[in-house]
Design an enzyme around this catalytic site. Structure first.
Site, PDB file in Angstrom:
ATOM      1  N   ASP A   1      13.119  46.132   9.562  1.00  0.00           N
ATOM      2  CA  ASP A   1      14.113  45.862   8.696  1.00  0.00           C
ATOM      3  C   ASP A   1      13.821  44.667   7.994  1.00  0.00           C
ATOM      4  O   ASP A   1      13.602  43.510   8.796  1.00  0.00           O
ATOM      5  CB  ASP A   1      15.395  46.100   9.135  1.00  0.00           C
ATOM      6  CG  ASP A   1      16.575  45.858   8.086  1.00  0.00           C
ATOM      7  OD1 ASP A   1      16.886  46.877   7.506  1.00  0.00           O
ATOM      8  OD2 ASP A   1      17.094  44.771   8.038  1.00  0.00           O
TER       9      ASP A   1
ATOM     10  N   ASN B   1      17.561  40.094  -3.214  1.00  0.00           N
ATOM     11  CA  ASN B   1      17.868  40.853  -4.554  1.00  0.00           C
ATOM     12  C   ASN B   1      18.841  39.990  -5.116  1.00  0.00           C
ATOM     13  O   ASN B   1      18.823  39.993  -6.558  1.00  0.00           O
ATOM     14  CB  ASN B   1      18.410  42.266  -4.141  1.00  0.00           C
ATOM     15  CG  ASN B   1      17.111  43.192  -3.922  1.00  0.00           C
ATOM     16  OD1 ASN B   1      16.116  43.114  -4.316  1.00  0.00           O
ATOM     17  ND2 ASN B   1      17.627  44.297  -2.991  1.00  0.00           N
TER      18      ASN B   1
ATOM     19  N   ASP C   1      11.645  44.481  -4.577  1.00  0.00           N
ATOM     20  CA  ASP C   1      10.692  45.488  -4.808  1.00  0.00           C
ATOM     21  C   ASP C   1       9.372  45.081  -4.328  1.00  0.00           C
ATOM     22  O   ASP C   1       8.592  45.764  -3.595  1.00  0.00           O
ATOM     23  CB  ASP C   1      10.614  46.221  -6.023  1.00  0.00           C
ATOM     24  CG  ASP C   1      11.867  46.972  -6.599  1.00  0.00           C
ATOM     25  OD1 ASP C   1      12.469  47.333  -5.580  1.00  0.00           O
ATOM     26  OD2 ASP C   1      11.915  47.385  -7.802  1.00  0.00           O
TER      27      ASP C   1
ATOM     28  N   GLU D   1      15.592  49.166   2.627  1.00  0.00           N
ATOM     29  CA  GLU D   1      14.794  48.095   3.107  1.00  0.00           C
ATOM     30  C   GLU D   1      14.044  48.409   4.472  1.00  0.00           C
ATOM     31  O   GLU D   1      13.297  47.701   5.091  1.00  0.00           O
ATOM     32  CB  GLU D   1      15.236  46.563   3.123  1.00  0.00           C
ATOM     33  CG  GLU D   1      15.935  46.447   4.101  1.00  0.00           C
ATOM     34  CD  GLU D   1      17.538  46.754   3.904  1.00  0.00           C
ATOM     35  OE1 GLU D   1      18.494  46.143   4.216  1.00  0.00           O
ATOM     36  OE2 GLU D   1      17.693  47.773   2.939  1.00  0.00           O
TER      37      GLU D   1
END
Length: 279
Positions: free
Chosen positions: A151, A159, A168, A194
């Site tokens: 993770d 983000n 991304d 993620e």
């Protein structure tokens, strides 16, 4: 009457030769597209045979033109058979090429159906199927099997601060690092958001934890993304949970649950660490 038969024979031979020549095009395309050397040699052999037949067509056509008086019902039948042979070769070449293209298209569709669009890792559906298979194999042959759940730490913050494009890029670079580190026999899939999951067949918990630690160190030392407008580099860390099948962890569901719990503990106790299931 004899002239009509000659014209018929020459026409049949000319059209047959035309189809023979046309058959070489799809066959040559097949040869270029194929990777199996045995198949390539076989199609090349067929190409040589077609060229040999083509020479025969030309010789027979020349003989008919020079010796027009020798035309007969038998020679017409020979020309007809050669015409059908040329047509057959053409149809075989076209059919083989269409079939190969259809198979490539189906293979591509199949690959896309099990591939995550962003990371190009395998997707959740493929992972679920493979994990069931690997657990069954492990139990049948009494082989170790471990699972690693990865993770990205504070991914929402990445983000929010830098934008989803940078997020991304972080996921894609993380996927590349994992694929460069794991073995060919390992299965890597995007688990969701993620999170990335790694199935490590024939690997015990200790070996899997060493792999997880190598991944953690590599990510920590790597620039994971660059902000295009400011050229600011983005660092990221990962937390990892590790679990293996055991006398307590007996099935797919338990393995997933315990690996997820190990990941939760890694995040709870500070992130950027590997947590190993006690089971």
């Amino acid at each position: 009457m004899n002239n009509v038969m000659i014209c018929l024979e020459l026409t049949l031979l000319a059209v047959g030769a035309f189809f023979l020549i046309r058959s070489l095009r799809p066959i040559n395309q097949l040869i270029l597209d194929l990777t199996d050397q045995k198949l390539i040699r076989q199609w090349k052999t067929l190409s040589v045979l077609i060229l040999s037949f083509l020479i025969g067509y030309l010789v027979l056509g020349y003989d008919l033109w020079v010796h027009k008086d020798n035309s007969s019902f038998i020679s017409v039948m020979i020309a007809l058979v050669l015409f059908l042979g040329g047509t057959f070769a053409f149809l075989v070449g076209q059919l083989a090429l269409y079939t190969a293209n259809d198979m490539k298209h189906l293979a591509l569709l199949q690959q896309e159906s099990i591939t995550d669009g962003l990371t190009r890792l395998k997707n959740r559906r493929y992972f679920d199927q493979r994990l069931s298979e690997e657990v069954a194999l492990s139990k049948r042959y009494k082989l170790p099997l471990s699972l690693i759940l990865v993770d990205v730490d504070y991914f929402k913050k990445i983000n929010d601060v830098f934008g989803h494009t940078v997020g991304d890029e972080v996921l894609k670079n993380l996927s590349n690092i994992i694929m460069e580190t794991v073995r060919d026999s390992d299965v890597v899939a995007r688990y969701g958001g993620e999170e990335i999951v790694i199935i490590t067949p024939n690997t015990d918990k200790k070996e899997a934890s060493l792999l997880a630690e190598r991944l953690r160190e590599k990510v920590e030392k790597t620039v994971m993304a660059t902000v295009e407008t400011t050229q600011e580099v983005v660092q990221a860390t990962i937390s990892l949970g590790v679990c293996a099948l055991s006398h307590v962890i007996l099935d797919k569901e338990a393995l997933l649950e315990e690996t997820d719990q190990a990941l939760y503990l890694a995040k709870k106790y500070g992130r950027n660490r590997v947590s190993i299931s006690s089971w």
